[in-house]
Design an enzyme around this catalytic site. Structure first.
Site, mmCIF file in Angstrom:
data_model
loop_
_atom_site.group_PDB
_atom_site.id
_atom_site.type_symbol
_atom_site.label_atom_id
_atom_site.label_comp_id
_atom_site.label_asym_id
_atom_site.label_seq_id
_atom_site.Cartn_x
_atom_site.Cartn_y
_atom_site.Cartn_z
ATOM 1 N N TYR A 143 0.837 -1.204 0.000
ATOM 2 C CA TYR A 143 0.000 0.000 0.000
ATOM 3 C C TYR A 143 0.875 1.259 0.000
ATOM 4 O O TYR A 143 0.564 2.248 -0.688
ATOM 5 C CB TYR A 143 -0.921 0.011 1.229
ATOM 6 C CG TYR A 143 -1.900 1.148 1.224
ATOM 7 C CD1 TYR A 143 -3.155 1.019 0.617
ATOM 8 C CD2 TYR A 143 -1.578 2.371 1.801
ATOM 9 C CE1 TYR A 143 -4.050 2.074 0.584
ATOM 10 C CE2 TYR A 143 -2.469 3.432 1.774
ATOM 11 C CZ TYR A 143 -3.705 3.282 1.166
ATOM 12 O OH TYR A 143 -4.592 4.332 1.135
ATOM 13 N N ALA A 144 1.967 1.231 0.742
ATOM 14 C CA ALA A 144 2.843 2.404 0.832
ATOM 15 C C ALA A 144 3.690 2.605 -0.417
ATOM 16 O O ALA A 144 4.214 3.698 -0.647
ATOM 17 C CB ALA A 144 3.748 2.269 2.054
#
Length: 405
Positions: free
Chosen positions: A313-314
């Protein structure tokens, strides 16, 4: 009765001669399923208790009329409690209903009330003469939290009957032993000194209900029931003796009662996601590689689950279309909007809930906001027929997220 504030209403009806019945309205209680039922289900045994004239075996389908006030609005109706008792005459029917709520004009039967907490107070229902009126509050927004501060969490599919002034009802003393209830001798010794964490109780429910041959959906529903039975066992073991010993002051009782209620609310809000995590692991999903639990998305936002991982996600180069998030909320009616801002990079949010149905209007709002409901398979029939094809089961969701990485 003129419209009053909710705190005043609670204070008005918190008297020991009244009997409360609290439940979350299912799609079968309202008109969301278009089943044309007579009204919200109230247990026959409770109706016999608060309306003793109804329990007349000699009469065919005896009935009792009583005035009903929906005090959260302005409805005043004369409703009829009926005991359909032809089983005692060679037939098959033995059930009770309260009818006459007003059909689609009633807040109780409004499809958009599906999932709402409804509180029925049988005025003077604890007296031998029976209830003189029924007062009802259908919660809107977060009003249910005020009631749960009084009686503890009310989960979908469960109901609470309470007579104000009876603290022993908090502990269900003398309840029949069930498959997951534990005697003190069956508990780890430290549980009898300090209340175990939610995670410890969930792990014990997994031990008692391994159910590896069953689907994730069935495991979730059955284990959550088991977990609550364990929770109540520990509660009785730790707090029951304090109740039996009595209290030196009202304040002493209130401190204990508030501790218990807050613990119940905390357990209810946390257990669903913990059960989901256990099932993800059992289904072969590797934590931190195929899912992350309780990780940060942006700022102080912490969705319950990110897929395939918080690291993915990051990573701004990781394709957004392969990201998923899942929130776990026991009830969804007023809380689903909280989910929408929990992970900015995920366009369609998923919400696992145990709520028994939503109205078509509520579902349309969720769809428009790109929210996908994840529902245990056994609860799907509680939803309107038009909505069912658009729901996904937990099993299906797990299948979808397996290959995201």
């Amino acid at each position: 009765m003129p419209m009053m504030s909710l705190p005043d209403w609670i204070a008005e009806f918190s008297r020991p001669d009244h009997v409360w019945y609290l439940k979350r309205l299912s799609a079968n209680d309202t008109l969301a399923n278009a089943t044309h039922q007579a009204g919200p289900y109230i247990p026959k045994e409770l109706l016999f208790r608060v309306l003793p004239g109804l329990h007349n075996r000699e009469a065919e389908n005896p009935r009792v009329q009583v005035d009903a006030f929906v005090d959260s609005g302005t409805e005043v109706r004369s409703v009829t409690a009926i005991w359909y008792n032809n089983r005692h005459r060679g037939g098959t029917r033995d059930e009770a209903r309260v009818t006459g709520w007003g059909g689609s004009a009633s807040a109780l039967l409004d499809p958009d009330s599906t999932g709402a907490l409804a509180v029925f107070v049988f005025e003077n229902g604890a007296l031998d003469s029976g209830a003189t009126a029924i007062h009802v509050w259908v919660c809107n927004g977060y009003q249910d939290e005020m009631f749960e501060d009084v009686v503890g969490p009310v989960d979908p599919g469960k109901a609470i009957t309470w007579r104000p002034g009876e603290p022993i009802s908090l502990f269900a003393a003398g309840s029949v032993r069930t498959s997951c209830s534990l005697r003190p001798s069956e508990m780890p010794p430290h549980w009898l000194e300090r209340f175990p964490s939610a995670a410890e109780i969930v792990r014990r429910s997994v031990e008692l209900q391994a159910l590896q041959s069953q689907t994730p959906d069935d495991r979730l529903v059955r284990r959550r029931k088991c977990e609550f039975e364990i929770f109540k066992s520990v509660e009785e073991a730790l707090e029951g003796p304090k109740v039996e010993a009595g209290f030196r002051s009202l304040d002493e009782f209130l401190v204990l009662a508030q501790t218990i209620l807050q613990r119940r609310k905390s357990r209810s809000g946390r257990s669903l996601e913990l059960h989901a995590r256990e099932i993800f692991l059992e289904e072969g999903l590797v934590e931190h590689q195929q899912f992350s639990h309780g990780a940060t998305s942006e700022g102080d936002k912490k969705p319950d689950f990110l897929f395939p991982s918080a690291q993915a996600y990051a990573d701004q180069d990781f394709p957004k279309e392969r990201l998923r998030m899942l929130a776990a909320k026991t009830t969804a009616r007023d809380r689903w909007r909280q989910v929408l801002n929990e992970a900015d990079r995920v366009s369609t949010k998923h919400l696992l809930t145990l709520q028994e149905g939503v109205s078509e209007n509520q579902f349309a709002e969720m769809e428009a906001a790109n929210l996908q409901l994840v529902i245990p398979a056994s609860l799907i029939d509680a939803f309107p027929e038009s909505v069912r094809p658009k729901l996904i089961t937990l099993d299906s969701f797990i299948y979808q997220v397996r290959g995201l990485r």
